[in-house]
Design an enzyme around this catalytic site. Structure first.
Site, PDB file in Angstrom:
ATOM      1  N   LYS A  38     -14.881  24.667 -24.085  1.00 12.19           N
ATOM      2  CA  LYS A  38     -15.672  24.068 -25.170  1.00 12.19           C
ATOM      3  C   LYS A  38     -15.093  22.718 -25.586  1.00 12.19           C
ATOM      4  CE  LYS A  38     -18.406  23.734 -28.793  1.00 12.19           C
ATOM      5  NZ  LYS A  38     -19.802  23.275 -28.551  1.00 12.19           N
ATOM      6  N   LEU A  66     -20.166  21.169 -32.506  1.00 13.01           N
ATOM      7  CA  LEU A  66     -18.792  20.982 -32.008  1.00 13.01           C
ATOM      8  C   LEU A  66     -17.756  21.754 -32.829  1.00 13.01           C
ATOM      9  CD1 LEU A  66     -18.833  17.175 -31.006  1.00 13.01           C
ATOM     10  CD2 LEU A  66     -19.234  19.172 -29.559  1.00 13.01           C
ATOM     11  N   CYS A 123     -23.528  14.811 -27.263  1.00 15.54           N
ATOM     12  CA  CYS A 123     -23.847  15.952 -28.127  1.00 15.54           C
ATOM     13  C   CYS A 123     -24.870  15.521 -29.175  1.00 15.54           C
ATOM     14  CB  CYS A 123     -22.599  16.490 -28.816  1.00 15.54           C
ATOM     15  SG  CYS A 123     -23.007  17.805 -29.988  1.00 15.54           S
ATOM     16  N   ILE A 183     -27.179  16.919 -16.947  1.00 22.53           N
ATOM     17  CA  ILE A 183     -27.487  16.387 -18.251  1.00 22.53           C
ATOM     18  C   ILE A 183     -26.955  17.322 -19.356  1.00 22.53           C
ATOM     19  CG2 ILE A 183     -29.557  15.159 -17.538  1.00 22.53           C
ATOM     20  CD1 ILE A 183     -31.262  17.506 -18.584  1.00 22.53           C
TER      21      ILE A 183
HETATM   22  C1  SIN Z   1     -22.529  21.550 -29.914  1.00 25.68           C
HETATM   23  O1  SIN Z   1     -21.365  21.900 -30.151  1.00 25.68           O
HETATM   24  O2  SIN Z   1     -23.305  21.258 -30.827  1.00 25.68           O
HETATM   25  C2  SIN Z   1     -23.030  21.492 -28.518  1.00 25.68           C
HETATM   26  C3  SIN Z   1     -22.222  20.610 -27.665  1.00 25.68           C
HETATM   27  C4  SIN Z   1     -22.992  19.539 -26.996  1.00 25.68           C
HETATM   28  O3  SIN Z   1     -24.211  19.481 -27.075  1.00 25.68           O
HETATM   29  O4  SIN Z   1     -22.359  18.702 -26.329  1.00 25.68           O
END
Ligand code: SIN
Length: 309
Positions: A38, A66, A123, A183
């Site tokens: 992650k 995130l 993101c 993507i």
């Molecule tokens: C997120 O944590 O919102 C998703 C991560 C991403 O879209 O890169």
């Protein structure tokens, strides 16, 4: 993939595989081509308000924001385990500005077990999250700064929320990226009309899964023709046929994302089936099929309005 050596082309995408420990009971982690944990940020983030995921037709929306414990906790708590598994660990990082990206790149350059960085400039769920992935000048500048801050191979993970993906990819290449991954998710929305509410707490979120595969294939094809660095394909990959489509379209490797949520063993199934699929094309090696798509036929050259090389 250039300076980045992968044992096979099947990686697992950031944000869909936790920090790998969570998957160990179901997946032989040692067999993976690469693991992308992650995305981490310089400081801990609590993420976006719930609900953070919602299922859609042939896909899902997420607005995680995130959520993570920050780079230092990642390095102390997760990196030693990830590094012990064997496959290259490609660490996904996101910063609010150049300085945060650079500081994280420099820190990870010194961290044992990191094979490469993936710059998450795509993101859609955080303020400014796609800025670096939608402005070519910002993209090039950021990649160049990260490049100077660390010796590791760098992948730029691009957003599909642009008109000219080839322009952004070229900017990343000009900045010194070793590869492009694409993507990330398409910004979308889900509405509960009876309650007159959005289903995601943050209102909007990123669409992923099989629903986006045609968009991902198109962009991988365009980018692979626009740059001379390798491309990692991401977007709705859930079978060996999907993998072969991305390889033929120009990807050197792929990342499995959303499918990990609904079929956690999918990467193993694909690894088992890949040699047979390559053999169907008379190929003994992945490299023999990469970018071998026969398109466009001469008569169709004038076709699409958004025409890249
Ligand atoms: C997120 O944590 O919102 C998703 C991560 C991403 O879209 O890169």
């Amino acid at each position: 993939m250039g300076r980045l050596r992968l044992p096979n082309p099947i990686a697992v995408a950031s944000g869909t595989f936790g920090y790998a420990r969570e998957m160990a009971a179901m997946v032989d982690l040692r067999r993976l081509g690469a693991i992308l944990p992650k995305t981490i940020t310089q400081h801990p983030r609590i993420g976006n308000p719930p609900p953070r995921t919602v299922e859609t037709a042939a896909g899902m929306l997420n607005s995680i924001g995130l959520d993570n414990d920050g780079i230092e906790t990642f390095l102390a708590r997760h990196m030693p385990y990830l590094a012990s598994l064997g496959p290259p660990v490609l660490v996904s990082i996101a910063g609010k500005n150049d300085d945060e990206f650079v500081a994280m790149a420099a820190r990870l350059d010194q961290a044992p077990g990191v094979a490469a960085l993936e710059l998450n400039i795509s993101c859609p769920n955080v303020s400014g999250g796609v800025d670096f992935g939608t402005d070519p000048a910002m993209c090039e500048r950021l990649v160049a700064k990260a490049r100077r801050a660390c010796a590791l191979p760098i992948l730029a993970k691009l957003t599909p929320n642009v008109t000219r993906i080839d322009v952004i990819a070229r900017a990343a290449e000009a900045g010194g990226a070793d590869g492009i991954s694409l993507i990330n998710t398409l910004l979308g929305m889900s509405v509960d009309w009876r309650r007159r509410r959005t289903r995601l707490g943050a209102g909007m979120g990123g669409l992923s899964g099989p629903a986006i595969k045609p968009v991902a294939l198109r962009m991988v094809y365009q980018v692979a023709r626009a740059v001379s660095i390798p491309v990692m394909g991401i977007g709705g990959i859930a079978s060996v046929d999907d993998v072969m489509e991305f390889l033929v379209a120009g990807a050197t490797a792929v990342q499995i994302g959303t499918a990990n949520f609904y079929r956690p063993t999918v990467s193993m199934e694909i690894l088992d089936a890949l040699p047979g699929a390559l053999a169907e094309l008379g190929a003994g090696r992945v490299a023999d099929v990469v970018g071998t798509l026969e398109f466009p036929p001469p008569a169709a050259c004038a076709g699409p309005a958004i025409s890249n090389p």
